[in-house]
Design an enzyme around this catalytic site. Structure first.
Site, PDB file in Angstrom:
ATOM      1  N   THR A  71       0.435  -1.459  -0.663  1.00  0.00           N
ATOM      2  CA  THR A  71      -0.342   0.097   0.043  1.00  0.00           C
ATOM      3  C   THR A  71       1.390   0.961   0.018  1.00  0.00           C
ATOM      4  O   THR A  71       0.727   1.585  -0.772  1.00  0.00           O
ATOM      5  CB  THR A  71      -1.074   0.046   1.478  1.00  0.00           C
ATOM      6  OG1 THR A  71      -1.304  -0.967   0.860  1.00  0.00           O
ATOM      7  CG2 THR A  71      -1.745   1.285   1.319  1.00  0.00           C
ATOM      8  N   ASN A 150      -6.555  -8.856  -8.011  1.00  0.00           N
ATOM      9  CA  ASN A 150      -6.147  -9.520  -7.411  1.00  0.00           C
ATOM     10  C   ASN A 150      -7.640 -10.619  -6.595  1.00  0.00           C
ATOM     11  O   ASN A 150      -7.548 -11.229  -6.092  1.00  0.00           O
ATOM     12  CB  ASN A 150      -6.181  -8.433  -5.960  1.00  0.00           C
ATOM     13  CG  ASN A 150      -6.886  -7.995  -5.733  1.00  0.00           C
ATOM     14  OD1 ASN A 150      -6.650  -6.463  -7.226  1.00  0.00           O
ATOM     15  ND2 ASN A 150      -7.351  -7.504  -4.829  1.00  0.00           N
ATOM     16  N   GLN A 180       0.160  -8.870  -6.493  1.00  0.00           N
ATOM     17  CA  GLN A 180       0.237 -10.024  -6.956  1.00  0.00           C
ATOM     18  C   GLN A 180       1.068 -11.087  -7.967  1.00  0.00           C
ATOM     19  O   GLN A 180       0.004 -12.335  -8.033  1.00  0.00           O
ATOM     20  CB  GLN A 180      -1.687  -9.885  -6.896  1.00  0.00           C
ATOM     21  CG  GLN A 180      -2.624  -9.802  -5.579  1.00  0.00           C
ATOM     22  CD  GLN A 180      -2.219 -10.505  -4.861  1.00  0.00           C
ATOM     23  OE1 GLN A 180      -1.514 -12.358  -5.001  1.00  0.00           O
ATOM     24  NE2 GLN A 180      -2.700  -9.988  -3.480  1.00  0.00           N
ATOM     25  N   SER A 200       5.557  -6.585  -2.184  1.00  0.00           N
ATOM     26  CA  SER A 200       5.279  -6.835  -1.175  1.00  0.00           C
ATOM     27  C   SER A 200       5.078  -8.094  -0.608  1.00  0.00           C
ATOM     28  O   SER A 200       5.349  -9.181  -1.235  1.00  0.00           O
ATOM     29  CB  SER A 200       3.264  -6.778  -0.382  1.00  0.00           C
ATOM     30  OG  SER A 200       3.047  -6.703   0.829  1.00  0.00           O
ATOM     31  N   THR A 238      12.670   4.980  10.118  1.00  0.00           N
ATOM     32  CA  THR A 238      13.286   3.917  10.266  1.00  0.00           C
ATOM     33  C   THR A 238      12.919   1.981   9.635  1.00  0.00           C
ATOM     34  O   THR A 238      11.753   1.655   9.837  1.00  0.00           O
ATOM     35  CB  THR A 238      13.609   3.413  11.935  1.00  0.00           C
ATOM     36  OG1 THR A 238      14.627   4.914  12.314  1.00  0.00           O
ATOM     37  CG2 THR A 238      14.019   2.660  12.135  1.00  0.00           C
ATOM     38  N   CYS A 323      -9.499  -7.589   1.176  1.00  0.00           N
ATOM     39  CA  CYS A 323      -8.767  -6.166   1.502  1.00  0.00           C
ATOM     40  C   CYS A 323     -10.432  -4.991   1.986  1.00  0.00           C
ATOM     41  O   CYS A 323     -10.279  -4.132   2.331  1.00  0.00           O
ATOM     42  CB  CYS A 323      -8.230  -5.260   0.334  1.00  0.00           C
ATOM     43  SG  CYS A 323      -6.495  -6.112   0.668  1.00  0.00           S
TER      44      CYS A 323
HETATM   45  N1  PLP Z   1      -1.901  -4.436  -4.320  1.00  0.00           N
HETATM   46  C1  PLP Z   1      -2.191  -5.323  -4.612  1.00  0.00           C
HETATM   47  C2  PLP Z   1      -2.700  -6.290  -5.854  1.00  0.00           C
HETATM   48  C3  PLP Z   1      -2.961  -6.091  -3.633  1.00  0.00           C
HETATM   49  O1  PLP Z   1      -3.245  -7.367  -3.688  1.00  0.00           O
HETATM   50  C4  PLP Z   1      -2.981  -5.699  -1.909  1.00  0.00           C
HETATM   51  C5  PLP Z   1      -2.857  -6.736  -0.919  1.00  0.00           C
HETATM   52  O2  PLP Z   1      -3.805  -7.209  -1.254  1.00  0.00           O
HETATM   53  C6  PLP Z   1      -1.764  -4.271  -2.571  1.00  0.00           C
HETATM   54  C7  PLP Z   1      -1.333  -3.272  -3.555  1.00  0.00           C
HETATM   55  C8  PLP Z   1      -1.919  -3.815  -0.581  1.00  0.00           C
HETATM   56  O3  PLP Z   1      -0.170  -4.477  -0.420  1.00  0.00           O
HETATM   57  P1  PLP Z   1      -0.264  -4.837   1.085  1.00  0.00           P
HETATM   58  O4  PLP Z   1      -1.351  -5.280   1.862  1.00  0.00           O
HETATM   59  O5  PLP Z   1       1.011  -5.359   1.775  1.00  0.00           O
HETATM   60  O6  PLP Z   1      -0.702  -3.525   1.729  1.00  0.00           O
END
Ligand code: PLP
Length: 376
Positions: A71, A150, A180, A200, A238, A323
Site C-alpha cells: 500500500t 487480486n 499479486q 509486498s 527507520t 482487503c
Molecule cells: N496491490 C494489490 C494488487 C494487492 O492485492 C494488495 C493486497 O492485497 C496490495 C496492493 C496491498 O498490499 P499490502 O497488503 O502489502 O499493503
C-alpha cells in the site's frame, strides 16, 4: 484437515523468513542509520536484503527502496509521480480494477483536478492493450496498472505499455502494482520499461510489514512520506529490519523452488477441471489468468455463507478481495457479470505447498455445500 486457499490475502511465512526475523530481533537489532558497530551490521543486512530483492526483479540494488507494505509502495509511486509531473499535464490512465491502494489515490487525485481515466475489463476479465492505446496521449503524465488482478487473477498487459507511451510521445511515467504477480509471473521491470513497480513481502511467504518500490534509474518522484530521509528520501522512517530480513530470506527460498509455477499450474488446472463438472459452479477467472488465483461463483449461495461454511470445514478462502470486506468486487462488477454471480463469488488462491489432497477435500466440500446449504 486444514486447507489454506487464501494466499492472495496473505501467505504463511516460511521457516527461513521467521528464522531471519528472529535473528535480527534478538541479535542484529541495531538501527541501520547508526554510526557504530551494531548500526553497521544492521546496514549490512539491509543492503544484502536489497541485493536479494533487486536480483529477484532483475535490476540493480540502487533501484530498490524498502517500504512498509504494498500500500505504501503504491501511494508513494502514484502521488510521487503525479505531484512531480503535474506541470506537464493532468491526465492519468489507470484501470477500473485496481486495488484500493491505487484506486483511492486516484479518487484523491481526481478531486484535486487530475483527469483520471479508468479502463474497464471485458466480460472475461481481461483488458486489451488497445484500451490503453485509445487513452494514452501527449497529456498523459502517469499510467498505473496492476500486473495481476487480486480478485480474478487476470494478467494485464503491463509489459507492453511503455511502447505505447513512446509511440504517443507521452511524457507519462509507468507504474505497475506487481503485488499479486511478484514471484509468480515473469516480471522484469527494466526490460519492459516500467518506471515504478510495487511489491509486498507478506504475499511471498515473508512477514507483514515490508514492501519495496522499484524505481528505474534516472526516474525521479516527489517524496510522499517526509522524515529522516531513509531509503534515499523516498520512504522516510527507520527500516523494519526484521521484516526486511525475512522478506529477503523468503524471496531467496521461493527462488530456489524452480518447480513452483508448474506445481501451482497443475493444481489450478485440476481444480478448474473438477469444479466444471459440478452443476452450479461458474468460473469467473479468465482462461489466461495467473494460476495462483481462481475466482468462482457457487450458484444460489451468498459469498459470505460459502466462506463461513468452508471455514467450519477448515478451508480458508475469500469472498472477493480480503482487503474490501463486505464490498462488492470491483473486478466482477466492471466485467458486467450478473449480480447473482457477483454475490456468490469466492476467491481461492494457491501457493506451491498446496496439495492435490487439499484440492480434493475442497472439491468435495463444494459438492456438500450445494447439497447442505440449498436444503436450508
Ligand atoms: N496491490 C494489490 C494488487 C494487492 O492485492 C494488495 C493486497 O492485497 C496490495 C496492493 C496491498 O498490499 P499490502 O497488503 O502489502 O499493503
Amino acid at each position: 484437515m486444514q486447507v489454506y486457499f487464501d494466499n492472495s490475502a496473505t501467505t504463511k511465512p516460511c521457516e527461513a523468513a521467521v528464522k531471519s526475523a528472529l535473528e535480527v530481533m534478538t541479535e542484529e537489532y541495531g538501527n541501520p542509520s547508526s554510526l557504530h558497530i551494531k548500526g553497521f551490521s544492521a546496514s549490512k543486512i539491509l543492503e544484502s536484503s536489497r541485493g536479494v530483492i533487486a536480483k529477484s526483479l532483475f535490476c540493480e540494488p540502487d533501484c530498490i527502496y524498502f517500504t512498509p507494505c504494498g500500500t505504501v509502495s503504491n501511494n508513494t509511486a502514484v502521488f510521487g509521480a503525479a505531484n512531480l509531473m503535474k506541470r506537464r499535464g493532468k491526465k492519468i490512465v489507470t484501470t477500473a480494477i485496481e486495488h484500493p491502494s491505487v484506486s483511492a489515490c486516484m479518487d484523491k487525485l481526481s478531486s484535486e483536478g487530475f483527469e483520471v481515466v479508468r479502463v474497464s475489463p471485458d466480460k472475461n476479465g481481461e483488458i486489451a492493450l488497445e484500451k490503453f492505446e485509445d487513452e494514452i496521449d501527449g497529456d498523459t503524465i502517469l499510467v498505473s496498472l496492476m500486473a495481476v488482478n487480486n480478485e480474478t487473477g487476470a494478467v494485464l498487459p503491463f509489459d507492453k505499455i511503455k511502447k505505447i507511451i513512446t509511440k504517443k510521445k507521452s511524457p507519462a511515467l509507468l507504474h505497475v502494482d506487481a503485488v499479486q504477480g511478484y514471484m509468480k509471473i515473469n516480471i522484469k521491470p527494466e526490460r519492459c520499461g516500467v518506471d515504478l513497480m510495487s511489491v509486498s513481502a507478506h504475499k511471498v511467504h515473508a512477514l507483514k510489514g515490508a514492501g519495496a518500490l522499484y524505481i528505474a534509474k534516472g526516474v525521479k518522484i516527489k517524496p510522499h512520506i517526509l522524515g529522516g530521509g531513509q531509503e534515499g528520501n523516498i520512504c522516510s522512517g527507520t527500516q523494519a529490519m526484521p521484516n526486511i530480513a525475512a522478506f529477503s530470506a523468503a524471496v531467496k527460498e521461493l527462488g530456489n523452488d524452480e518447480r513452483r509455477a508448474e506445481k501451482v499450474r497443475e493444481l489450478n488446472e485440476y481444480i478448474r477441471r473438477e469444479l466444471m463438472k459440478i452443476e452450479g459452479v461458474c468460473i469467473n477467472s479468465p482462461k489466461s489468468a495467473c494460476d495462483y488465483i481462481l475466482n468462482i461463483s457457487l450458484k444460489g449461495i451468498p459469498s459470505q455463507v460459502s466462506v463461513n461454511y468452508f471455514s467450519q470445514k477448515g478451508i480458508y478462502v475469500s469472498a472477493g478481495s480480503a482487503c474490501s470486506k463486505g464490498h462488492r468486487s470491483d473486478a466482477l462488477v466492471s466485467m458486467g457479470l450478473p449480480s447473482e454471480r457477483i454475490d456468490s463469488a469466492v476467491r481461492i488462491s494457491f501457493c506451491p505447498q498446496n496439495t492435490k489432497d487439499e484440492a480434493d477435500y475442497f472439491i468435495n466440500s463444494v459438492k456438500t455445500a450445494f447439497s447442505e446449504l440449498s436444503k436450508k
